[in-house]
Design an enzyme around this catalytic site. Structure first.
Site, PDB file in Angstrom:
ATOM      1  N   SER A  44       0.796  -1.227   0.000  1.00 37.09           N
ATOM      2  CA  SER A  44       0.000   0.000   0.000  1.00 37.09           C
ATOM      3  C   SER A  44       0.833   1.284   0.000  1.00 37.09           C
ATOM      4  O   SER A  44       0.755   2.082  -0.937  1.00 37.09           O
ATOM      5  CB  SER A  44      -0.944  -0.044   1.204  1.00 37.09           C
ATOM      6  OG  SER A  44      -1.501   1.208   1.453  1.00 37.09           O
ATOM      7  N   TRP A  45       1.609   1.513   1.054  1.00 38.13           N
ATOM      8  CA  TRP A  45       2.297   2.821   1.068  1.00 38.13           C
ATOM      9  C   TRP A  45       3.460   2.831   0.097  1.00 38.13           C
ATOM     10  O   TRP A  45       3.849   3.879  -0.407  1.00 38.13           O
ATOM     11  CB  TRP A  45       2.611   3.316   2.479  1.00 38.13           C
ATOM     12  CG  TRP A  45       3.777   2.755   3.244  1.00 38.13           C
ATOM     13  CD1 TRP A  45       4.268   1.498   3.176  1.00 38.13           C
ATOM     14  CD2 TRP A  45       4.566   3.470   4.229  1.00 38.13           C
ATOM     15  NE1 TRP A  45       5.307   1.369   4.063  1.00 38.13           N
ATOM     16  CE2 TRP A  45       5.504   2.554   4.723  1.00 38.13           C
ATOM     17  CE3 TRP A  45       4.549   4.762   4.741  1.00 38.13           C
ATOM     18  CZ2 TRP A  45       6.431   2.917   5.712  1.00 38.13           C
ATOM     19  CZ3 TRP A  45       5.469   5.113   5.720  1.00 38.13           C
ATOM     20  CH2 TRP A  45       6.399   4.197   6.197  1.00 38.13           C
ATOM     21  N   ASP A  46       3.999   1.640  -0.229  1.00 35.48           N
ATOM     22  CA  ASP A  46       5.026   1.588  -1.282  1.00 35.48           C
ATOM     23  C   ASP A  46       4.456   2.169  -2.569  1.00 35.48           C
ATOM     24  O   ASP A  46       5.097   2.990  -3.235  1.00 35.48           O
ATOM     25  CB  ASP A  46       5.457   0.136  -1.559  1.00 35.48           C
ATOM     26  CG  ASP A  46       6.165  -0.508  -0.385  1.00 35.48           C
ATOM     27  OD1 ASP A  46       5.515  -0.670   0.659  1.00 35.48           O
ATOM     28  OD2 ASP A  46       7.354  -0.846  -0.514  1.00 35.48           O
ATOM     29  N   TYR A  90       5.091 -15.963  -0.634  1.00 35.12           N
ATOM     30  CA  TYR A  90       5.357 -14.907   0.352  1.00 35.12           C
ATOM     31  C   TYR A  90       4.696 -15.288   1.669  1.00 35.12           C
ATOM     32  O   TYR A  90       3.608 -15.852   1.683  1.00 35.12           O
ATOM     33  CB  TYR A  90       4.780 -13.557  -0.137  1.00 35.12           C
ATOM     34  CG  TYR A  90       5.062 -12.450   0.844  1.00 35.12           C
ATOM     35  CD1 TYR A  90       6.349 -11.913   0.934  1.00 35.12           C
ATOM     36  CD2 TYR A  90       4.080 -11.986   1.714  1.00 35.12           C
ATOM     37  CE1 TYR A  90       6.635 -10.927   1.866  1.00 35.12           C
ATOM     38  CE2 TYR A  90       4.374 -10.994   2.653  1.00 35.12           C
ATOM     39  CZ  TYR A  90       5.650 -10.479   2.721  1.00 35.12           C
ATOM     40  OH  TYR A  90       5.934  -9.512   3.645  1.00 35.12           O
ATOM     41  N   GLN A 116      -1.828   0.222   6.047  1.00 34.92           N
ATOM     42  CA  GLN A 116      -0.533   0.909   6.183  1.00 34.92           C
ATOM     43  C   GLN A 116      -0.779   2.417   6.198  1.00 34.92           C
ATOM     44  O   GLN A 116      -1.894   2.866   5.912  1.00 34.92           O
ATOM     45  CB  GLN A 116       0.381   0.530   5.009  1.00 34.92           C
ATOM     46  CG  GLN A 116       1.251  -0.688   5.301  1.00 34.92           C
ATOM     47  CD  GLN A 116       2.316  -0.910   4.250  1.00 34.92           C
ATOM     48  OE1 GLN A 116       2.149  -0.550   3.092  1.00 34.92           O
ATOM     49  NE2 GLN A 116       3.414  -1.539   4.639  1.00 34.92           N
ATOM     50  N   ASP A 178       8.089  -2.138  10.751  1.00 38.44           N
ATOM     51  CA  ASP A 178       7.812  -3.409  11.430  1.00 38.44           C
ATOM     52  C   ASP A 178       8.477  -3.589  12.800  1.00 38.44           C
ATOM     53  O   ASP A 178       7.814  -3.852  13.783  1.00 38.44           O
ATOM     54  CB  ASP A 178       8.222  -4.575  10.530  1.00 38.44           C
ATOM     55  CG  ASP A 178       7.599  -4.478   9.139  1.00 38.44           C
ATOM     56  OD1 ASP A 178       7.020  -3.437   8.798  1.00 38.44           O
ATOM     57  OD2 ASP A 178       7.693  -5.463   8.391  1.00 38.44           O
ATOM     58  N   TRP A 368      14.289  -1.415  10.858  1.00 38.20           N
ATOM     59  CA  TRP A 368      13.742  -0.145  11.348  1.00 38.20           C
ATOM     60  C   TRP A 368      14.361   0.278  12.678  1.00 38.20           C
ATOM     61  O   TRP A 368      13.797   1.077  13.405  1.00 38.20           O
ATOM     62  CB  TRP A 368      12.219  -0.235  11.453  1.00 38.20           C
ATOM     63  CG  TRP A 368      11.571  -0.325  10.094  1.00 38.20           C
ATOM     64  CD1 TRP A 368      11.188  -1.467   9.449  1.00 38.20           C
ATOM     65  CD2 TRP A 368      11.267   0.761   9.186  1.00 38.20           C
ATOM     66  NE1 TRP A 368      10.658  -1.160   8.209  1.00 38.20           N
ATOM     67  CE2 TRP A 368      10.696   0.197   8.023  1.00 38.20           C
ATOM     68  CE3 TRP A 368      11.427   2.149   9.245  1.00 38.20           C
ATOM     69  CZ2 TRP A 368      10.268   0.956   6.934  1.00 38.20           C
ATOM     70  CZ3 TRP A 368      11.002   2.905   8.160  1.00 38.20           C
ATOM     71  CH2 TRP A 368      10.436   2.313   7.022  1.00 38.20           C
ATOM     72  N   GLU A 411      16.988  -1.137  -0.048  1.00 39.44           N
ATOM     73  CA  GLU A 411      15.855  -0.931   0.867  1.00 39.44           C
ATOM     74  C   GLU A 411      16.235   0.071   1.962  1.00 39.44           C
ATOM     75  O   GLU A 411      15.462   0.953   2.320  1.00 39.44           O
ATOM     76  CB  GLU A 411      15.457  -2.281   1.475  1.00 39.44           C
ATOM     77  CG  GLU A 411      14.190  -2.243   2.310  1.00 39.44           C
ATOM     78  CD  GLU A 411      13.827  -3.625   2.860  1.00 39.44           C
ATOM     79  OE1 GLU A 411      14.680  -4.532   2.833  1.00 39.44           O
ATOM     80  OE2 GLU A 411      12.683  -3.783   3.331  1.00 39.44           O
TER      81      GLU A 411
HETATM   82  C1  GLC Z   1       8.360  -4.102   4.951  1.00 39.08           C
HETATM   83  C2  GLC Z   1       8.414  -2.663   5.439  1.00 39.08           C
HETATM   84  C3  GLC Z   1       7.169  -1.927   4.973  1.00 39.08           C
HETATM   85  C4  GLC Z   1       7.047  -2.049   3.463  1.00 39.08           C
HETATM   86  C5  GLC Z   1       7.138  -3.509   2.994  1.00 39.08           C
HETATM   87  C6  GLC Z   1       7.269  -3.635   1.488  1.00 39.08           C
HETATM   88  O1  GLC Z   1       7.316  -4.801   5.527  1.00 39.08           O
HETATM   89  O2  GLC Z   1       8.547  -2.594   6.820  1.00 39.08           O
HETATM   90  O3  GLC Z   1       7.218  -0.581   5.345  1.00 39.08           O
HETATM   91  O4  GLC Z   1       5.867  -1.492   3.038  1.00 39.08           O
HETATM   92  O5  GLC Z   1       8.241  -4.136   3.562  1.00 39.08           O
HETATM   93  O6  GLC Z   1       8.333  -2.864   1.020  1.00 39.08           O
END
Ligand code: GLC
Length: 448
Positions: A44-46, A90, A116, A178, A368, A411
């Site tokens: 989502s936020w990606d 996954y 997210q 995470d 993180w 990343e």
């Molecule tokens: C990990 C990160 C999260 C991101 C995902 C895919 O779970 O913590 O922020 O959205 O990977 O990149």
């Protein structure tokens, strides 16, 4: 459109080409995966960050990115954190989430059952602002507007309590960060018995270094929390009653405030009433200011709703209210001074470490818990700019460019050695570097 008639230095042009190559390689046909090995679906936020970069080179793809994500939206407005595409392996995959029978989840595509950070209205507005074909972009906004509204309505309806205009998260994964030290306290309290932890097999450890990934104890708790959601059949009411983890998170709420501000601009552009969204923005900004600011720390701190106290941890995300224009200038000044302690030098620029290197919880390679993340730096760069800290913001955009030139589109990066870490060919790193470089070249072009 790719690079069009832009005048870029040779160095910037090759950086932009390399970023485009990453985004092309990760393109699945309608959306972009974060990284081919570690994250082989849509996040989502990606996708929001990816759309922000993509629009500068390809409007159609940027629109498709968000459209494809919203195809996974639930009928109650929940925007899931993963939209699965195909059966690429996954963990946790769609069967583990078990959302298929859950009432508001769509039958297709299959999705996860959590959210997210809500940076999507901001991304949609950015897409409109940088689109070359404005008529088409207007149609895109028209199409997305009701979905964005439903997403925010879900958050205010199902993720608030006691009449407060601040929304809560129920899983560390919902924060996007995470294994942040923010969650050490809340997770330590959760002690599931062995038989309460569902059986699972991690796939991340097959493709990533264990030293850069969350621990087994953390994963047991992540899986246990998902099991709780399944047991509650994804009913928010039932989850809230039994939640073992419930937090008011600074980053999540700050992004919501800015997304509301951007939703108001979208409404205005479409000839709709912007007031409801301005009101949401103000209400959440006021609540954040009142409930999360801790004077002695000169910082906004997350709040653990189960323990009833602030979480005593400062990370780079602590400073993201700057992005949404939440703090007063006086508070912003104190925050900027404190933020300087998390800055590391990268050639002629700088970058913000995920956790300050002198903090006892700092670990330079552990996800993180210390590494430099490009999305957080992008947010802080714009936050500093908003408050007039132009030189500091410039240094961050220079630092991020330098980091990527040295170590590729990774990343995250080690703040001590500047080495690239975690997943390779990481899409939001590529997209946001594109945005930073092209934004800068436009500014400089404008001044000539
Ligand atoms: C990990 C990160 C999260 C991101 C995902 C895919 O779970 O913590 O922020 O959205 O990977 O990149």
């Amino acid at each position: 459109m790719r690079l069009g008639g832009r005048h870029l230095t040779k160095d910037d042009a090759s950086l932009v080409e390399a970023a485009l190559a990453v985004l092309d390689a990760n393109w699945m046909g309608a959306a972009t995966l974060p990284s081919p090995n570690l994250y082989p679906h849509q996040w989502s936020w990606d996708s929001a960050f990816i759309a922000i970069g993509l629009v500068r080179v390809d409007q159609a793809r940027a629109e498709s990115e968000l459209r494809s994500l919203f195809a996974g939206q639930w009928t109650n407005g929940l925007l899931p954190h993963i939209v699965f595409s195909g059966d690429r392996e996954y963990f946790p995959g769609p069967d583990f989430w078990g959302t298929d029978g859950a009432m508001p989840a769509p039958e297709h595509p299959r999705t996860s059952g959590i959210v997210q950070p809500p940076v999507h209205a901001t991304a949609a507005w950015h897409v409109y602002c940088h689109a070359l074909d404005k008529r088409r972009a207007l149609r895109f906004l028209e199409e997305l507007m009701p979905r964005l509204v439903a997403w925010h309505e879900y958050l205010y309806r199902e993720r608030t309590r006691d009449g407060q205009a601040i929304v809560e998260i129920w899983h560390p994964w919902e924060s996007g960060m995470d294994n942040s030290p923010l969650w050490d306290g809340p997770l330590a309290r959760i002690a599931p018995a062995a038989e309460e932890i569902p059986a699972y097999e991690r796939t991340d450890l097959r493709v990533a270094l264990p030293a850069e990934r969350p621990s087994a104890e953390e994963y047991d708790r992540y899986a246990y929390l998902v099991q709780q959601f399944r047991d509650a059949e994804y009913s928010s009411e039932r989850i809230r009653e039994t939640a073992a983890f419930a937090v008011w998170d600074v980053l999540f709420n700050s992004l919501l405030v800015q997304s509301n501000r951007d939703l108001a601009r979208i409404a205005e552009t479409l000839g709709l009433d912007p007031h409801p969204y301005e009101e949401w923005a103000e209400a959440t900004a006021t609540a954040l200011d009142a409930l999360l600011w801790v004077e002695a720390e000169s910082a906004y701190l997350d709040f653990d709703l189960i323990a009833g106290r602030h979480i005593d941890a400062v990370t780079a995300a602590t400073f993201t209210p700057l992005f949404a224009g939440i703090p007063s200038p006086a508070r912003a000044e104190r925050m900027a001074a404190r933020l300087a302690g998390s800055m590391v030098t990268v050639d002629a620029g700088s970058a913000v470490a995920g956790v300050a290197p002198d903090d006892p919880s700092f670990q330079p390679s552990l996800y993180w818990r210390g590494p430099i993340w490009v999305n957080i730096n992008w947010l802080l760069c714009h936050g500093l700019l908003r408050y007039g800290y132009v030189d500091e913001a410039r240094r961050i955009s220079d630092g991020i460019g330098a980091l990527v030139r040295r170590s590729g589109f990774r990343e995250h990066y080690n703040p001590l050695t500047l080495a690239g870490q975690g997943a390779e060919q990481f899409a939001w790193t590529a997209a946001l570097v594109l945005d930073l470089v092209l934004e800068r070249s436009e500014e400089e072009g404008g001044r000539q």
